[in-house]
Design an enzyme around this catalytic site. Structure first.
Site, PDB file in Angstrom:
ATOM      1  N   ASP A 281      -5.344   7.676  -5.838  1.00  0.00           N
ATOM      2  CA  ASP A 281      -5.709   9.065  -5.542  1.00  0.00           C
ATOM      3  C   ASP A 281      -6.624   9.143  -4.322  1.00  0.00           C
ATOM      4  O   ASP A 281      -6.370   9.909  -3.390  1.00  0.00           O
ATOM      5  CB  ASP A 281      -6.386   9.673  -6.773  1.00  0.00           C
ATOM      6  CG  ASP A 281      -6.523  11.183  -6.722  1.00  0.00           C
ATOM      7  OD1 ASP A 281      -5.758  11.832  -5.991  1.00  0.00           O
ATOM      8  OD2 ASP A 281      -7.374  11.712  -7.455  1.00  0.00           O
TER       9      ASP A 281
ATOM     10  N   GLY B 114      -9.063   4.754  -6.421  1.00  0.00           N
ATOM     11  CA  GLY B 114      -7.758   4.113  -6.496  1.00  0.00           C
ATOM     12  C   GLY B 114      -6.717   4.751  -5.607  1.00  0.00           C
ATOM     13  O   GLY B 114      -6.982   5.128  -4.463  1.00  0.00           O
TER      14      GLY B 114
ATOM     15  N   SER C 200      -1.381   4.812 -14.143  1.00  0.00           N
ATOM     16  CA  SER C 200      -2.308   4.501 -15.246  1.00  0.00           C
ATOM     17  C   SER C 200      -2.694   3.032 -15.355  1.00  0.00           C
ATOM     18  O   SER C 200      -3.519   2.677 -16.197  1.00  0.00           O
ATOM     19  CB  SER C 200      -1.779   4.999 -16.603  1.00  0.00           C
ATOM     20  OG  SER C 200      -1.808   6.405 -16.657  1.00  0.00           O
TER      21      SER C 200
ATOM     22  N   ASN D  19      -6.167  12.473 -10.557  1.00  0.00           N
ATOM     23  CA  ASN D  19      -6.933  12.885 -11.725  1.00  0.00           C
ATOM     24  C   ASN D  19      -6.682  14.379 -11.914  1.00  0.00           C
ATOM     25  O   ASN D  19      -6.157  15.045 -11.024  1.00  0.00           O
ATOM     26  CB  ASN D  19      -8.418  12.514 -11.611  1.00  0.00           C
ATOM     27  CG  ASN D  19      -9.120  13.247 -10.495  1.00  0.00           C
ATOM     28  OD1 ASN D  19      -9.059  14.472 -10.405  1.00  0.00           O
ATOM     29  ND2 ASN D  19      -9.792  12.508  -9.624  1.00  0.00           N
TER      30      ASN D  19
ATOM     31  N   GLY E 271      -4.370   1.213 -13.241  1.00  0.00           N
ATOM     32  CA  GLY E 271      -5.620   0.876 -12.567  1.00  0.00           C
ATOM     33  C   GLY E 271      -6.811   1.188 -13.458  1.00  0.00           C
ATOM     34  O   GLY E 271      -6.937   0.659 -14.559  1.00  0.00           O
TER      35      GLY E 271
ATOM     36  N   ASP F  20       0.853  -1.181   0.000  1.00  0.00           N
ATOM     37  CA  ASP F  20       0.000   0.000   0.000  1.00  0.00           C
ATOM     38  C   ASP F  20       0.894   1.238   0.000  1.00  0.00           C
ATOM     39  O   ASP F  20       1.638   1.464   0.961  1.00  0.00           O
ATOM     40  CB  ASP F  20      -0.877  -0.046   1.253  1.00  0.00           C
ATOM     41  CG  ASP F  20      -1.740   1.171   1.465  1.00  0.00           C
ATOM     42  OD1 ASP F  20      -1.667   2.136   0.671  1.00  0.00           O
ATOM     43  OD2 ASP F  20      -2.495   1.168   2.455  1.00  0.00           O
ATOM     44  N   ILE F  21       0.840   2.029  -1.031  1.00  0.00           N
ATOM     45  CA  ILE F  21       1.724   3.193  -1.131  1.00  0.00           C
ATOM     46  C   ILE F  21       1.530   4.170   0.025  1.00  0.00           C
ATOM     47  O   ILE F  21       2.472   4.846   0.420  1.00  0.00           O
ATOM     48  CB  ILE F  21       1.569   3.901  -2.501  1.00  0.00           C
ATOM     49  CG1 ILE F  21       2.756   4.842  -2.731  1.00  0.00           C
ATOM     50  CG2 ILE F  21       0.208   4.590  -2.609  1.00  0.00           C
ATOM     51  CD1 ILE F  21       2.900   5.325  -4.139  1.00  0.00           C
TER      52      ILE F  21
END
Length: 171
Positions: A33, A31, A121, A23, A123, A9-10
């Site tokens: 973001d 996601g 990109s 976005n 996801g 998990d980032i």
């Protein structure tokens, strides 16, 4: 620069800067973001709103990058970048590589020694995972000898994605 593949998990990565697959609105989403905005708290959204009110009234252009605070995340900064949506009809790989290149440039400007990248990109934007890994590694390897950043982590969500990335990286 050392390039490390990590499964996880980032939002849990302890680095100087986390890259957000944002976005163009900069106002959160799904996601990566959404996870970064949720875990980072309201300070990130407040800075993103200020960016929209000043420099990015029409949103952040695809391939560009901009930094904000990391709020409650275990990092100092979040670097927001907008990846391209995958297309069968148009080669947008240069824009995807720009996301990594410009995010790394912002990290350098900030003085970050460590940066965690998601697989931009791959996801909801539909980029095929294998090619997304190739594009990311192409930029990171190209810049490895010249950047003052010490470590770039490519944080891969899920064991299948990590296995694919490991295979691509070894090839």
């Amino acid at each position: 620069m050392e390039i490390v593949l990590v499964e996880g998990d980032i939002t849990a990565e302890r680095v100087d800067a986390l890259v957000n697959a944002a976005n163009s609105s900069l106002l959160g989403g799904g996601g990566v973001d959404g996870a970064i905005h949720r875990r980072g708290g309201p300070a990130i959204l407040a800075e993103c709103r200020a960016l929209r009110a000043s420099r990015y009234g029409r949103g952040l252009p695809t391939g560009q990058a901009v930094a904000t605070t990391a709020g409650d995340l275990p990092a100092r900064w979040v670097i927001h970048t907008v990846g391209p949506v995958w297309s069968d009809d148009e080669d947008r790989s240069a824009l995807l590589r720009d996301c990594y290149r410009n995010s790394l440039l912002v990290a350098e400007e900030l003085g970050a020694a460590s940066v965690a990248f998601p697989l931009i990109s791959a996801g909801v934007y539909g980029w095929p995972v294998e090619d997304a890994v190739r594009q990311a590694l192409a930029v990171l390897r190209e810049r490895a000898a010249t950047t003052p950043v010490n470590e770039a982590r490519l944080v891969l969500f899920g064991l299948d994605t990590f296995a694919t990335a490991s295979r691509v990286a070894a090839a």
